[in-house]
Scaffold this motif. Sequence first.
Motif, PDB file in Angstrom:
ATOM      1  N   ILE A 373      50.028  56.605  36.423  1.00  0.00           N
ATOM      2  CA  ILE A 373      51.198  56.328  35.583  1.00  0.00           C
ATOM      3  C   ILE A 373      52.403  56.136  36.497  1.00  0.00           C
ATOM      4  CG2 ILE A 373      52.766  57.236  33.831  1.00  0.00           C
ATOM      5  CD1 ILE A 373      50.439  58.791  32.673  1.00  0.00           C
ATOM      6  N   GLY A 374      53.178  55.089  36.247  1.00  0.00           N
ATOM      7  CA  GLY A 374      54.352  54.850  37.059  1.00  0.00           C
ATOM      8  C   GLY A 374      55.548  54.445  36.234  1.00  0.00           C
ATOM      9  N   CYS A 395      38.656  48.361  42.332  1.00  0.00           N
ATOM     10  CA  CYS A 395      38.428  48.763  40.950  1.00  0.00           C
ATOM     11  C   CYS A 395      39.667  49.475  40.404  1.00  0.00           C
ATOM     12  CB  CYS A 395      37.226  49.701  40.873  1.00  0.00           C
ATOM     13  SG  CYS A 395      35.772  49.084  41.761  1.00  0.00           S
ATOM     14  N   LEU A 396      40.224  48.941  39.318  1.00  0.00           N
ATOM     15  CA  LEU A 396      41.434  49.486  38.708  1.00  0.00           C
ATOM     16  C   LEU A 396      41.120  49.898  37.276  1.00  0.00           C
ATOM     17  CD1 LEU A 396      43.874  46.619  39.764  1.00  0.00           C
ATOM     18  CD2 LEU A 396      43.428  48.717  41.036  1.00  0.00           C
ATOM     19  N   SER A 422      42.066  48.377  31.198  1.00  0.00           N
ATOM     20  CA  SER A 422      43.201  49.166  30.701  1.00  0.00           C
ATOM     21  C   SER A 422      44.277  49.298  31.773  1.00  0.00           C
ATOM     22  CB  SER A 422      42.726  50.559  30.248  1.00  0.00           C
ATOM     23  OG  SER A 422      41.775  50.452  29.212  1.00  0.00           O
ATOM     24  N   VAL A 423      44.720  48.145  32.278  1.00  0.00           N
ATOM     25  CA  VAL A 423      45.764  48.111  33.308  1.00  0.00           C
ATOM     26  C   VAL A 423      46.965  47.358  32.760  1.00  0.00           C
ATOM     27  CG1 VAL A 423      46.372  47.347  35.628  1.00  0.00           C
ATOM     28  CG2 VAL A 423      44.074  48.217  35.165  1.00  0.00           C
ATOM     29  N   PRO A 429      44.118  37.434  38.027  1.00  0.00           N
ATOM     30  CA  PRO A 429      42.717  37.147  37.670  1.00  0.00           C
ATOM     31  C   PRO A 429      41.711  37.571  38.728  1.00  0.00           C
ATOM     32  CG  PRO A 429      44.129  35.284  37.132  1.00  0.00           C
ATOM     33  CD  PRO A 429      44.984  36.242  37.902  1.00  0.00           C
ATOM     34  N   ASP A 430      42.126  37.608  40.000  1.00  0.00           N
ATOM     35  CA  ASP A 430      41.214  38.027  41.073  1.00  0.00           C
ATOM     36  C   ASP A 430      40.721  39.459  40.882  1.00  0.00           C
ATOM     37  OD1 ASP A 430      41.761  35.585  42.215  1.00  0.00           O
ATOM     38  OD2 ASP A 430      43.283  36.365  43.571  1.00  0.00           O
ATOM     39  N   LEU A 431      41.479  40.245  40.134  1.00  0.00           N
ATOM     40  CA  LEU A 431      41.109  41.647  39.910  1.00  0.00           C
ATOM     41  C   LEU A 431      40.645  41.857  38.475  1.00  0.00           C
ATOM     42  CD1 LEU A 431      44.067  43.331  41.838  1.00  0.00           C
ATOM     43  CD2 LEU A 431      41.684  43.122  42.585  1.00  0.00           C
ATOM     44  N   ASP A 432      40.052  40.831  37.906  1.00  0.00           N
ATOM     45  CA  ASP A 432      39.614  40.926  36.510  1.00  0.00           C
ATOM     46  C   ASP A 432      38.272  40.232  36.324  1.00  0.00           C
ATOM     47  OD1 ASP A 432      39.757  41.677  33.889  1.00  0.00           O
ATOM     48  OD2 ASP A 432      41.007  39.986  33.269  1.00  0.00           O
TER      49      ASP A 432
END
Length: 460
Positions: A373-374, A395-396, A422-423, A429-432
């Motif tokens: 959380i930020g 992985c996020l 849930s980010v 898109p590279d991280l999805d």
Amino acid sequence: MLVALVLMLLALSNEGRVNGERGDRQCEFNPSLSPRPHSVSILEFGAVGDGKTLNTIAFQNAIFYLKSFSDKGGAQLYVPPGTWLTESFNLTSHLTLFLEKGAVIIGSQDPSQWDVVEPLPSYGRGLEVPGGRYQSLINGYMLHDVVITGNNGTIDGMGFTWWESFRSHSLNYSRPHLVELVASNDVVVSNLTFLNAPAYSIHPVYCSNVRIHNISIFAPPESPYTVGIVPDSSDHVCIEECTIATGYDAIALKSGWDEYGIAYGRPTENVHIRRVHLQASYGSSLAFGSDMSGGISNVVVEHVILDNSKGGIEFRTVRGRGGYMKEIIISDVEMKNINTAIVATAYCGSHPDDKFDPNALPTLDHFIFQDIIGTNITIAGSFAGLQESPFTNICLSNITLSVNYASSTTWNCSNVSGVSDSVIPKPCPDLDSPSKYSSSCFSMLSMKGKTAVSGMVSMK
């Protein structure tokens, strides 16, 4: 008894090896340190705690005397209340250095009084100036069973002179640290305050079984490149219950530099960091590299607060560095007032000389970030790998970052691949790419003994 403590530490180390070197076990063993059978006060060796009298010889003589008790259960050097000025001194095995409440060890500010030592073999030269480096204030080399602790006593590096020499490029050698332990094992540093380090506050290098507990570290924001705790080519490290605020990085994991670090080949691995509060004015609260040529792996970070920092979590490397950073889990993080929350870059760091191999490409693989959380974040994330060596298996999960009005771009990505669930804000898109990477994330969580988040399970 102390012998039993050492045997238990060794048993813990062996258990970790048998079970796959799990980094999240390092803080599970909480030793209760027994008193040493022998104890002397620094006063018995003529020390004067007036802040003016130089006590180097008193510390050296006391430790030389206590060395005779190393085969008799070890001994304690007691430092009572007072201000104890000293130059560098070396510890010995089976020793406890105990600083009572109100005891302050301060370092001499005259560089001519500091010994110069050889550069570390995994670096090949001083980090700041070619050649040697000033010896740190409190040192240990090839020691076993060393405790630096107290009743919240203080070690003050009086770093102002060193900082000015760094800024003015007038250093003859690289700056000293407050505590440096080299090639030592079964080390405990606890219940102390560290102030105004010339460079690093605590630097275990080539060490095993290191526990750093209940430490406060402070250096002012304007202090150049001051760093709190630096595990360097060390293994089985626990850092917990610490509060750190420094000019550059709060905690930085390292493992050598370019061809020297590659040749030395000792990684930093099996590290557990938990329940720490970190602040880094011009660096990152939690940093990996950029000196990582020996490798960094099997790191678990959990239950941490990061605030008022340029970077929150940062992985740094550069072409020619070689090495790897892999199998790292970071979870249960609270961030506040951070410029960039999560950074991984292959474009950070200089080279010690022109002998580095430009084809030595670093590898970043298998990172998990979850339950973060930020608030008041400017940039959520920035990932920049090399085209020939992209960052993989990032992985996020369950990350919510409240981005402030100053942000025009929330995520920056190039040469990176991974999965997210849930980010917020939505990553690039590279991280999805869930179908390709989710099972890998889940496997790593299971291997480390962590609870997989529901989102990762559903995408498996």
